[in-house]
Scaffold this motif. Structure first.
Motif, short mmCIF file in Angstrom:
data_model
loop_
_atom_site.label_atom_id
_atom_site.label_comp_id
_atom_site.label_asym_id
_atom_site.label_seq_id
_atom_site.Cartn_x
_atom_site.Cartn_y
_atom_site.Cartn_z
N GLY A 124 61.86 20.03 45.64
CA GLY A 124 61.03 20.55 45.15
C GLY A 124 61.11 20.31 43.65
N LEU A 125 61.85 18.96 43.12
CA LEU A 125 62.16 18.54 41.40
C LEU A 125 60.49 18.73 40.97
CD1 LEU A 125 63.93 17.64 39.38
CD2 LEU A 125 63.15 15.31 40.43
N GLY A 126 60.79 19.43 39.65
CA GLY A 126 59.71 19.65 38.67
C GLY A 126 57.93 20.95 39.41
N PRO A 127 57.30 19.82 39.63
CA PRO A 127 56.35 19.65 38.53
C PRO A 127 57.18 18.57 37.10
CG PRO A 127 55.13 21.17 39.37
CD PRO A 127 55.87 21.19 39.36
N PHE A 128 57.36 19.53 36.46
CA PHE A 128 58.02 18.94 35.19
C PHE A 128 59.71 19.38 34.72
CE2 PHE A 128 53.69 21.18 33.32
CZ PHE A 128 52.88 19.18 33.73
N GLU A 184 56.29 29.31 40.26
CA GLU A 184 56.57 27.37 39.32
C GLU A 184 56.10 27.44 37.47
OE1 GLU A 184 57.88 24.59 40.59
OE2 GLU A 184 57.59 24.35 42.27
N ASN A 185 56.87 26.45 36.73
CA ASN A 185 56.59 26.37 35.63
C ASN A 185 55.55 25.70 34.55
OD1 ASN A 185 57.74 24.03 35.94
ND2 ASN A 185 59.02 24.27 34.34
N CYS A 186 54.34 26.04 35.47
CA CYS A 186 52.80 25.93 35.29
C CYS A 186 51.51 27.14 34.14
CB CYS A 186 52.26 25.14 36.75
SG CYS A 186 52.63 24.53 37.54
N THR A 187 51.41 25.88 33.20
CA THR A 187 50.52 26.64 32.32
C THR A 187 48.90 26.79 33.22
OG1 THR A 187 49.85 25.33 30.62
CG2 THR A 187 51.64 26.86 30.72
N SER A 188 48.04 27.84 32.96
CA SER A 188 46.50 27.44 32.82
C SER A 188 45.56 25.83 32.59
CB SER A 188 45.91 28.68 32.17
OG SER A 188 46.03 29.84 32.19
N PRO A 189 46.57 25.55 31.65
CA PRO A 189 45.49 24.02 31.80
C PRO A 189 46.16 22.85 32.80
CG PRO A 189 45.65 25.22 29.02
CD PRO A 189 46.69 25.62 30.03
N GLN A 190 47.21 23.28 32.86
CA GLN A 190 47.80 22.76 33.74
C GLN A 190 47.73 22.36 34.99
OE1 GLN A 190 52.25 23.93 31.93
NE2 GLN A 190 52.38 22.05 30.41
N SER A 191 46.05 22.04 35.66
CA SER A 191 45.99 21.72 36.93
C SER A 191 46.98 21.00 37.40
CB SER A 191 43.95 21.94 37.09
OG SER A 191 44.72 20.56 36.44
N ASP A 192 47.58 19.74 37.60
CA ASP A 192 47.72 18.66 37.87
C ASP A 192 49.41 19.22 37.94
OD1 ASP A 192 49.47 18.97 35.92
OD2 ASP A 192 49.34 16.57 35.36
N CYS A 193 49.88 20.41 37.68
CA CYS A 193 51.52 20.75 37.67
C CYS A 193 50.77 22.18 39.19
CB CYS A 193 52.02 21.55 36.47
SG CYS A 193 52.86 22.09 36.72
N GLN A 194 50.19 22.77 39.09
CA GLN A 194 49.35 23.59 39.94
C GLN A 194 49.12 23.21 41.20
OE1 GLN A 194 46.34 25.92 38.36
NE2 GLN A 194 46.79 26.03 35.70
N GLN A 195 48.90 21.96 41.20
CA GLN A 195 48.58 21.19 42.84
C GLN A 195 49.23 20.46 43.55
OE1 GLN A 195 44.64 19.22 41.35
NE2 GLN A 195 43.67 21.29 40.56
N ALA A 196 50.65 20.34 42.75
CA ALA A 196 51.68 19.36 43.29
C ALA A 196 52.18 19.83 44.87
CB ALA A 196 52.91 19.17 41.97
N PRO A 197 52.78 18.54 45.37
CA PRO A 197 53.30 20.26 46.14
C PRO A 197 54.81 20.81 46.20
CG PRO A 197 53.26 17.65 46.19
CD PRO A 197 52.38 17.67 45.19
N ASN A 198 55.13 21.89 46.81
CA ASN A 198 56.47 22.42 46.30
C ASN A 198 57.79 22.08 47.62
OD1 ASN A 198 56.34 24.65 48.21
ND2 ASN A 198 55.02 25.50 47.12
N GLY A 199 58.47 22.29 47.03
CA GLY A 199 59.62 22.78 47.56
C GLY A 199 60.15 23.60 48.40
N GLY A 200 58.88 24.95 48.90
CA GLY A 200 59.29 25.89 49.56
C GLY A 200 59.41 26.67 48.52
N GLN A 201 59.63 28.48 49.13
CA GLN A 201 58.99 29.31 48.57
C GLN A 201 60.26 30.47 49.07
OE1 GLN A 201 54.94 30.44 48.64
NE2 GLN A 201 54.85 29.42 46.83
N PRO A 202 61.35 29.97 47.84
CA PRO A 202 61.64 29.49 46.97
C PRO A 202 62.38 28.31 46.93
CG PRO A 202 63.49 31.06 46.80
CD PRO A 202 62.54 31.44 48.03
N GLU A 203 62.39 27.31 46.84
CA GLU A 203 62.99 26.40 46.47
C GLU A 203 64.11 26.17 46.41
OE1 GLU A 203 59.32 23.52 44.04
OE2 GLU A 203 60.92 24.26 42.94
N ILE A 204 64.98 26.59 45.56
CA ILE A 204 66.56 27.04 46.44
C ILE A 204 66.66 28.51 46.69
CG2 ILE A 204 67.12 27.87 43.67
CD1 ILE A 204 69.67 26.95 43.43
N ALA A 205 67.32 27.95 48.28
CA ALA A 205 68.17 28.91 49.17
C ALA A 205 68.45 30.47 48.18
CB ALA A 205 67.95 28.97 50.22
N ASP A 206 68.48 31.26 48.63
CA ASP A 206 69.34 32.93 48.11
C ASP A 206 70.54 32.27 48.05
OD1 ASP A 206 66.57 33.49 47.86
OD2 ASP A 206 67.26 35.56 48.60
#
Length: 464
Positions: free
Chosen positions: A88-92, A286-308
């Motif tokens: 789940g690293l990133g996208p940024f 994810e720390n993606c802003t509105s113009p960062q569509s590539d960030c928004q569409q990137a795969p994630n490592g789950g929700q959340p990415e680090i378990a509680d």
């Protein structure tokens, strides 16, 4: 704050002869002070001095410490991956692991060359707009932190370069000095212009003793709060009150360069998101802003990415890193330096001695007599150190007093001696000379010392 005077300062006009004579430097010897963290201290002055757990951990906390250590040190990877607990690293991101900024649990530094990555200096963005709880809002195009790295297929947000302007001066005895004033050139790529208007460089601090600071009671911290300088000593420390996501309430801030975080849990979760792009139950988006569509569409490592549970293990790890004992705490020249530290007024902000209250979950951190040399309050440090960026109740020129324990081991642990919030000071002398605002008088008194006296004061700081 102790207000003393010694004969060689009378001629400067900084002090007046109506003030009492100082005690002998020997009176500054406190037999308990060798162990800066009280019972949560460790006898280690090696390159691993910041990485040892406190004694007295109970139940399974010693095992959880080592699990938390692994999550702190090991790199996160891009999702999807077979390593599902660490993808789940990133996208940024700015680093692939916590230790990328806090090497050996120590202190970050400015980049050694243009383009160096994962060095431990971050750029906070935004601040021109304030959120509903008083928090600084990030830039609409780039968010709250400039990320200079990104996963494959996504363009990083940008980067920065630093140039320096020399500032020269002289001590009263004629010895010269040169300070390096940093100037930052931010470069943004691909997502529009930067509209935030403000930015603030922040170096990753050392990790030791954080659980002890969290165990200090709120009433103890507020003992020295004096926002209107009612006692007319020139020091007007004040608390920061910040939004606590876990309790959904306003709480006293005590972590971060502007005391802008209420707890190690929120500090850790915020760093996971801001520094590595790892979501948690406290920061689920994810720390993606509105113009960062590539960030928004990137795969994630789950929700959340680090378990509680894993996040709490990292918090435990961060809470119980022991404070190394002092070196030469009872040496004559160190005690002379400690006396000077009090005499010129440094202890007015860098509170030497505190007794912790009751830690909610770690008994070994409770009721400890510690010597952190911080009051955890905000102080106006003057225009030279100001970033102009407010943070809850902290103004653009106010900073939390950082704890001084461990500063004499930065060279050993991290192979550098860069100090202050942005690492501009190349040594302890420069760090003192940069002090302005409420600390201006102390810095001026430091300039009046003889070379030998300055060396004694620096020796004291190196012993911490």
């Amino acid at each position: 704050m102790l207000k003393r005077v010694i004969p060689w300062l009378l001629a400067t006009g900084i002090f007046t002869s109506c003030e009492p004579e100082p005690q002998s430097y020997e009176s500054y010897l406190d037999p308990d002070e060798e162990r800066s963290g009280g019972g949560a201290s460790v006898y280690d002055a090696s390159p691993l001095a910041f990485s040892k757990p406190i004694n007295g951990l109970q139940n399974n906390d010693d095992l959880l410490f080592f699990v938390g250590n692994s999550f702190f040190r090991q790199n996160w990877v891009t999702a999807p991956a077979s390593t599902t607990a660490r993808d789940g690293l990133g996208p940024f991101f700015n680093a692939r692991s916590c230790s990328g900024c806090h090497f050996e649990d120590g202190r970050g530094r400015p980049p050694a060359y243009d383009g160096e990555l994962s060095h431990g200096l971050l750029i906070r963005l935004g601040g021109a707009s304030i959120g509903p709880h008083g928090e600084p809002l990030g830039d609409g195009n780039y968010g709250g932190q400039l990320q200079d790295q990104a996963i494959m297929g996504i363009q990083p947000e940008g980067g920065f370069t630093i140039t320096h302007t020399d500032i020269t001066g002289h001590f009263a005895d004629g010895e010269s000095y040169t300070l390096k004033r940093p100037q930052y050139d931010l470069a943004f790529t691909g997502y529009g212009g930067y509209e935030g208007g403000m930015f603030s460089p922040r170096v990753a601090p050392q990790m030791i003793g954080l659980g002890l600071l969290e165990a200090i009671s709120e009433s103890t911290i507020l003992e020295r709060s004096d926002p209107m300088d009612a006692d007319s000593d020139g020091i007007s420390g004040k608390p920061n009150h910040v939004w606590d996501r876990a309790s959904q309430s306003v709480r006293l801030g005590r972590f971060g360069w502007k005391a802008n975080e209420p707890s190690l849990l929120q500090q850790s979760a915020g760093a996971f998101l801001g520094d590595m792009g790892i979501t948690s139950f406290l920061f689920p988006d994810e720390n993606c802003t509105s113009p960062q569509s590539d960030c928004q569409q990137a795969p994630n490592g789950g929700q959340p990415e680090i378990a509680d549970d894993d996040l709490h293990k990292v918090v435990l790890y961060s809470s119980v890193l022991a404070v190394p004992v002092r070196r030469d705490h009872d040496a004559e020249h160190v005690l002379r330096g400690k006396e000077l530290f009090f005499v010129i007024g440094c202890e007015g902000c860098h509170r030497a001695k505190v007794v912790t209250g009751t830690h909610p979950s770690i008994n070994a951190l409770s009721g400890q007599t510690i010597f952190p040399y911080t009051d955890l309050l905000l102080h106006d440090m003057g225009d030279d150190l100001a970033d102009g960026r407010p943070d809850f109740e902290a103004t653009g020129s106010e900073w939390r007093t950082p704890p001084l324990w461990g500063i004499g081991l930065f060279q050993t642990v991290n192979d550098h001696t860069f100090y202050l919030h942005d690492g501009r000071a190349r040594n302890l002398t420069e760090a003192i000379l940069w002090h302005g605002g409420e600390a201006q008088a102390s810095a001026e008194r430091f300039k009046q010392l003889t070379s030998a006296q300055r060396q004694d004061l620096i020796s004291f700081l190196r012993s911490l």
